[in-house]
Motif scaffolding. Structure first.
Motif, PDB file in Angstrom:
ATOM      1  N   ALA A  83     -90.488 -50.892  55.951  1.00  0.00           N
ATOM      2  CA  ALA A  83     -89.878 -49.559  55.960  1.00  0.00           C
ATOM      3  C   ALA A  83     -88.558 -49.511  55.199  1.00  0.00           C
ATOM      4  CB  ALA A  83     -89.670 -49.097  57.398  1.00  0.00           C
ATOM      5  N   ASN A  84     -87.848 -50.654  55.141  1.00  0.00           N
ATOM      6  CA  ASN A  84     -86.566 -50.709  54.429  1.00  0.00           C
ATOM      7  C   ASN A  84     -86.702 -51.267  53.018  1.00  0.00           C
ATOM      8  OD1 ASN A  84     -87.101 -53.373  54.944  1.00  0.00           O
ATOM      9  ND2 ASN A  84     -85.063 -53.851  55.777  1.00  0.00           N
ATOM     10  N   GLY A  85     -87.947 -51.375  52.530  1.00  0.00           N
ATOM     11  CA  GLY A  85     -88.173 -51.858  51.170  1.00  0.00           C
ATOM     12  C   GLY A  85     -88.340 -53.351  51.043  1.00  0.00           C
ATOM     13  N   SER A  86     -88.319 -54.074  52.153  1.00  0.00           N
ATOM     14  CA  SER A  86     -88.514 -55.525  52.089  1.00  0.00           C
ATOM     15  C   SER A  86     -89.945 -55.831  51.660  1.00  0.00           C
ATOM     16  CB  SER A  86     -88.218 -56.171  53.438  1.00  0.00           C
ATOM     17  OG  SER A  86     -89.051 -55.614  54.444  1.00  0.00           O
ATOM     18  N   VAL A  87     -90.093 -56.817  50.779  1.00  0.00           N
ATOM     19  CA  VAL A  87     -91.407 -57.141  50.212  1.00  0.00           C
ATOM     20  C   VAL A  87     -91.909 -58.456  50.785  1.00  0.00           C
ATOM     21  CG1 VAL A  87     -92.666 -57.694  48.087  1.00  0.00           C
ATOM     22  CG2 VAL A  87     -90.948 -55.875  48.094  1.00  0.00           C
ATOM     23  N   ARG A  88     -93.162 -58.463  51.232  1.00  0.00           N
ATOM     24  CA  ARG A  88     -93.820 -59.680  51.680  1.00  0.00           C
ATOM     25  C   ARG A  88     -94.964 -59.997  50.720  1.00  0.00           C
ATOM     26  NH1 ARG A  88     -92.444 -56.706  56.160  1.00  0.00           N
ATOM     27  NH2 ARG A  88     -94.377 -55.504  56.061  1.00  0.00           N
ATOM     28  N   GLY A  89     -95.220 -61.297  50.551  1.00  0.00           N
ATOM     29  CA  GLY A  89     -96.274 -61.700  49.630  1.00  0.00           C
ATOM     30  C   GLY A  89     -95.847 -61.715  48.174  1.00  0.00           C
ATOM     31  N   TRP A  90     -94.541 -61.644  47.943  1.00  0.00           N
ATOM     32  CA  TRP A  90     -94.020 -61.635  46.570  1.00  0.00           C
ATOM     33  C   TRP A  90     -94.048 -63.030  45.961  1.00  0.00           C
ATOM     34  CZ3 TRP A  90     -93.019 -58.363  42.765  1.00  0.00           C
ATOM     35  CH2 TRP A  90     -92.127 -58.704  41.743  1.00  0.00           C
ATOM     36  N   VAL A  91     -93.625 -64.035  46.740  1.00  0.00           N
ATOM     37  CA  VAL A  91     -93.565 -65.383  46.199  1.00  0.00           C
ATOM     38  C   VAL A  91     -93.642 -66.415  47.311  1.00  0.00           C
ATOM     39  CG1 VAL A  91     -91.026 -65.312  46.201  1.00  0.00           C
ATOM     40  CG2 VAL A  91     -92.209 -67.017  44.806  1.00  0.00           C
ATOM     41  N   SER A  92     -94.397 -67.479  47.060  1.00  0.00           N
ATOM     42  CA  SER A  92     -94.394 -68.672  47.899  1.00  0.00           C
ATOM     43  C   SER A  92     -94.328 -69.863  46.953  1.00  0.00           C
ATOM     44  CB  SER A  92     -95.655 -68.737  48.765  1.00  0.00           C
ATOM     45  OG  SER A  92     -95.628 -69.897  49.568  1.00  0.00           O
ATOM     46  N   HIS A  93     -93.112 -70.360  46.732  1.00  0.00           N
ATOM     47  CA  HIS A  93     -92.926 -71.420  45.734  1.00  0.00           C
ATOM     48  C   HIS A  93     -93.621 -72.717  46.125  1.00  0.00           C
ATOM     49  CE1 HIS A  93     -90.303 -69.130  43.186  1.00  0.00           C
ATOM     50  NE2 HIS A  93     -89.383 -68.956  44.132  1.00  0.00           N
ATOM     51  N   GLY A  94     -93.777 -72.952  47.430  1.00  0.00           N
ATOM     52  CA  GLY A  94     -94.385 -74.200  47.870  1.00  0.00           C
ATOM     53  C   GLY A  94     -95.831 -74.361  47.434  1.00  0.00           C
ATOM     54  N   THR A  95     -96.538 -73.238  47.353  1.00  0.00           N
ATOM     55  CA  THR A  95     -97.957 -73.290  46.959  1.00  0.00           C
ATOM     56  C   THR A  95     -98.218 -72.559  45.641  1.00  0.00           C
ATOM     57  OG1 THR A  95     -98.415 -71.298  48.261  1.00  0.00           O
ATOM     58  CG2 THR A  95     -98.746 -73.437  49.351  1.00  0.00           C
ATOM     59  N   TYR A  96     -97.137 -72.068  45.013  1.00  0.00           N
ATOM     60  CA  TYR A  96     -97.256 -71.343  43.735  1.00  0.00           C
ATOM     61  C   TYR A  96     -98.207 -70.158  43.864  1.00  0.00           C
ATOM     62  CZ  TYR A  96     -95.112 -75.667  42.084  1.00  0.00           C
ATOM     63  OH  TYR A  96     -94.278 -76.749  41.922  1.00  0.00           O
ATOM     64  N   THR A  97     -97.985 -69.373  44.906  1.00  0.00           N
ATOM     65  CA  THR A  97     -98.799 -68.185  45.135  1.00  0.00           C
ATOM     66  C   THR A  97     -97.889 -66.983  45.377  1.00  0.00           C
ATOM     67  OG1 THR A  97     -98.979 -68.764  47.483  1.00  0.00           O
ATOM     68  CG2 THR A  97    -100.820 -69.411  46.036  1.00  0.00           C
ATOM     69  N   GLY A  98     -98.504 -65.831  45.559  1.00  0.00           N
ATOM     70  CA  GLY A  98     -97.757 -64.596  45.669  1.00  0.00           C
ATOM     71  C   GLY A  98     -97.803 -63.843  44.352  1.00  0.00           C
ATOM     72  N   PHE A  99     -97.226 -62.660  44.342  1.00  0.00           N
ATOM     73  CA  PHE A  99     -97.303 -61.770  43.174  1.00  0.00           C
ATOM     74  C   PHE A  99     -96.842 -62.453  41.891  1.00  0.00           C
ATOM     75  CE2 PHE A  99     -95.939 -58.485  40.265  1.00  0.00           C
ATOM     76  CZ  PHE A  99     -96.847 -57.449  40.446  1.00  0.00           C
ATOM     77  N   ILE A 100     -95.744 -63.221  41.964  1.00  0.00           N
ATOM     78  CA  ILE A 100     -95.178 -63.750  40.719  1.00  0.00           C
ATOM     79  C   ILE A 100     -96.015 -64.880  40.117  1.00  0.00           C
ATOM     80  CG2 ILE A 100     -92.891 -63.190  41.610  1.00  0.00           C
ATOM     81  CD1 ILE A 100     -92.340 -66.289  41.378  1.00  0.00           C
ATOM     82  N   TYR A 101     -96.979 -65.378  40.860  1.00  0.00           N
ATOM     83  CA  TYR A 101     -97.852 -66.432  40.324  1.00  0.00           C
ATOM     84  C   TYR A 101     -99.237 -65.884  39.984  1.00  0.00           C
ATOM     85  CZ  TYR A 101     -94.275 -69.827  41.567  1.00  0.00           C
ATOM     86  OH  TYR A 101     -93.103 -70.543  41.653  1.00  0.00           O
ATOM     87  N   THR A 102     -99.261 -64.640  39.496  1.00  0.00           N
ATOM     88  CA  THR A 102    -100.510 -64.029  39.048  1.00  0.00           C
ATOM     89  C   THR A 102    -100.417 -63.661  37.574  1.00  0.00           C
ATOM     90  OG1 THR A 102     -99.820 -61.745  39.544  1.00  0.00           O
ATOM     91  CG2 THR A 102    -100.859 -63.010  41.331  1.00  0.00           C
ATOM     92  N   ASP A 103    -101.582 -63.430  36.968  1.00  0.00           N
ATOM     93  CA  ASP A 103    -101.591 -63.014  35.574  1.00  0.00           C
ATOM     94  C   ASP A 103    -100.998 -61.620  35.393  1.00  0.00           C
ATOM     95  OD1 ASP A 103    -103.710 -61.761  36.854  1.00  0.00           O
ATOM     96  OD2 ASP A 103    -105.163 -62.131  35.256  1.00  0.00           O
ATOM     97  N   LEU A 104    -100.977 -60.820  36.441  1.00  0.00           N
ATOM     98  CA  LEU A 104    -100.327 -59.510  36.357  1.00  0.00           C
ATOM     99  C   LEU A 104     -98.834 -59.671  36.129  1.00  0.00           C
ATOM    100  CD1 LEU A 104    -100.155 -56.457  36.586  1.00  0.00           C
ATOM    101  CD2 LEU A 104    -100.250 -56.685  39.090  1.00  0.00           C
ATOM    102  N   PHE A 105     -98.213 -60.551  36.890  1.00  0.00           N
ATOM    103  CA  PHE A 105     -96.786 -60.797  36.701  1.00  0.00           C
ATOM    104  C   PHE A 105     -96.524 -61.357  35.302  1.00  0.00           C
ATOM    105  CE2 PHE A 105     -93.031 -63.518  36.820  1.00  0.00           C
ATOM    106  CZ  PHE A 105     -92.087 -62.672  37.380  1.00  0.00           C
ATOM    107  N   THR A 106     -97.359 -62.264  34.848  1.00  0.00           N
ATOM    108  CA  THR A 106     -97.203 -62.826  33.507  1.00  0.00           C
ATOM    109  C   THR A 106     -97.262 -61.738  32.447  1.00  0.00           C
ATOM    110  OG1 THR A 106     -98.168 -64.937  34.192  1.00  0.00           O
ATOM    111  CG2 THR A 106     -98.163 -64.465  31.835  1.00  0.00           C
ATOM    112  N   SER A 107     -98.186 -60.807  32.612  1.00  0.00           N
ATOM    113  CA  SER A 107     -98.315 -59.728  31.626  1.00  0.00           C
ATOM    114  C   SER A 107     -97.081 -58.822  31.626  1.00  0.00           C
ATOM    115  CB  SER A 107     -99.580 -58.906  31.895  1.00  0.00           C
ATOM    116  OG  SER A 107     -99.466 -58.144  33.087  1.00  0.00           O
ATOM    117  N   LEU A 108     -96.469 -58.628  32.785  1.00  0.00           N
ATOM    118  CA  LEU A 108     -95.233 -57.853  32.833  1.00  0.00           C
ATOM    119  C   LEU A 108     -94.125 -58.562  32.043  1.00  0.00           C
ATOM    120  CD1 LEU A 108     -95.105 -56.720  36.587  1.00  0.00           C
ATOM    121  CD2 LEU A 108     -95.583 -55.299  34.593  1.00  0.00           C
TER     122      LEU A 108
END
Length: 359
Positions: free
Chosen positions: A241-266
């Motif tokens: 509700a306050n704009g906090s994002v979940r699932g954006w990044v998990s560096h330990g397993t290299y997953t989340g939004f930033i470890y997708t081809d969508l983020f790469t294309s951005l």
């Protein structure tokens, strides 16, 4: 009272000087303001303490005086001379004018064929090292005869916090609200990107693309992107509700939004930046835009980083957060974030300051 008096003087003294200037603006900001050619010498006079200051078009004036930098135990009183600072971060179009005039090699990595992506003339330039940003400032100084530099952290903070010393350019809270699939925000941070894709393209196909991850090559959709912990537990992409994002990044397993081809294309087009001047309600009390979010700004001040991958290293401070950052990282005070001056990053841009000669 002083802040009100300064504002009145700024309005009353706002008559443009009539010196001829053949250089045309390089673009328009989202709010309709011209983005002047960086070598333009057009100015507007303002009065401060009985002195007349020639403020370059595209800049705002921050009056001389004391302000409080930092908060809590780290707060300190700082006295600064008056200075002018960029109303906007330096844009792709302005940076191209510099490269074209100087013949400097090495365009930002997301440019192709010697120029920025189509439609991004008025977006802030990214992937520019502090060293290159200083070259740009020196070039502007040479072309105009002004004393131009990259702001110190104190100069940047005073301009961002405004006469009332807010924690964000507009007030003391982020004022972000997410309800019924709609995000209301005064700045561009990672929640803006997530809200856009969850609303407009929730079933867009994406692939985890970091080859260090055991999830490499696995396909999913935007609304099912997840950050996985080492036990395999998933945190699905969502916004609080306050704009906090979940699932954006998990560096330990290299997953989340930033470890997708969508983020790469951005990243290949300079990131999910917005045109400068897009957030009218987000400007500071002195009139600066995007001092929260969009792109971090380089500061010509070094710190020992206390946050991020550079923690413990001596680096140049960056301020203001970015389209990648969480909302709390976009406040106007230091969060201990910095980068190596020689590096170029997809979330870091810059703005310039000019130290005026008073008459």
């Amino acid at each position: 009272m002083k802040a009100l008096l300064f504002s009145v003087l700024l309005v009353l003294a706002g008559t443009r000087l009539l010196a001829a200037d053949p250089l045309k603006p390089v673009a328009k900001a989202a709010n309709g303001n011209d983005i002047p050619h960086p070598a333009s010498t057009q100015t507007t006079p303002v009065t401060d303490g009985g002195k007349t200051i020639a403020v370059p078009d595209g800049m705002v004036y921050v009056p001389a005086g004391e302000f409080t930098a930092g908060t809590g135990n780290s707060a300190k009183k700082v006295n600064l001379d008056g200075y002018c600072i960029g109303k906007f971060s330096v844009t792709n179009a302005e940076y191209k004018a510099f490269l074209d005039d100087t013949g400097t090699r090495g365009t930002p990595s997301y440019w192709h064929g010697g120029t920025y992506p189509e439609g991004k003339a008025n977006h802030p330039v990214a992937y520019v090292s502090l060293a290159k940003a200083k070259e740009y400032a020196a070039w502007v100084g040479k072309k105009t005869g002004w004393k131009v530099a990259i702001p110190t952290a104190d100069q940047w903070e005073k301009a961002a916090r405004g006469p009332k010393g807010f924690l964000y350019p507009w007030g003391n809270s982020s004022d972000v609200v997410y309800a019924d699939g709609k995000l209301t925000s005064k700045f561009n941070f990672n929640g803006v990107t997530v809200a856009k894709y969850l609303k407009d393209e929730p079933k867009k196909a994406v692939t985890y693309n970091n080859n260090k991850s055991k999830y490499f090559g696995i396909k999913t959709t935007v609304d099912q992107i997840a950050g996985y912990d080492n036990s395999g537990r998933a945190t699905t992409l969502s916004i609080g509700a306050n704009g906090s994002v979940r699932g954006w990044v998990s560096h330990g397993t290299y997953t989340g939004f930033i470890y997708t081809d969508l983020f790469t294309s951005l990243g290949e087009t300079g990131g999910n930046t917005t045109p400068v001047g897009s957030y009218e309600a987000g400007k500071s009390g002195y009139g600066c835009y995007d001092m929260a979010g969009n792109l971090w700004n380089w500061c010509d001040s070094t710190i020992v980083a206390t946050n991020g991958a550079e923690k413990g290293k001596t680096v140049n401070e960056i301020r203001g957060g970015s389209w990648y950052a969480v909302s709390n990282s976009c406040r106007s005070t230091s969060i201990g974030e910095g980068r190596a001056a020689s590096g170029a990053y997809n979330t870091v841009g810059f703005r310039i300051v000019m130290i005026p000669a008073a008459n």
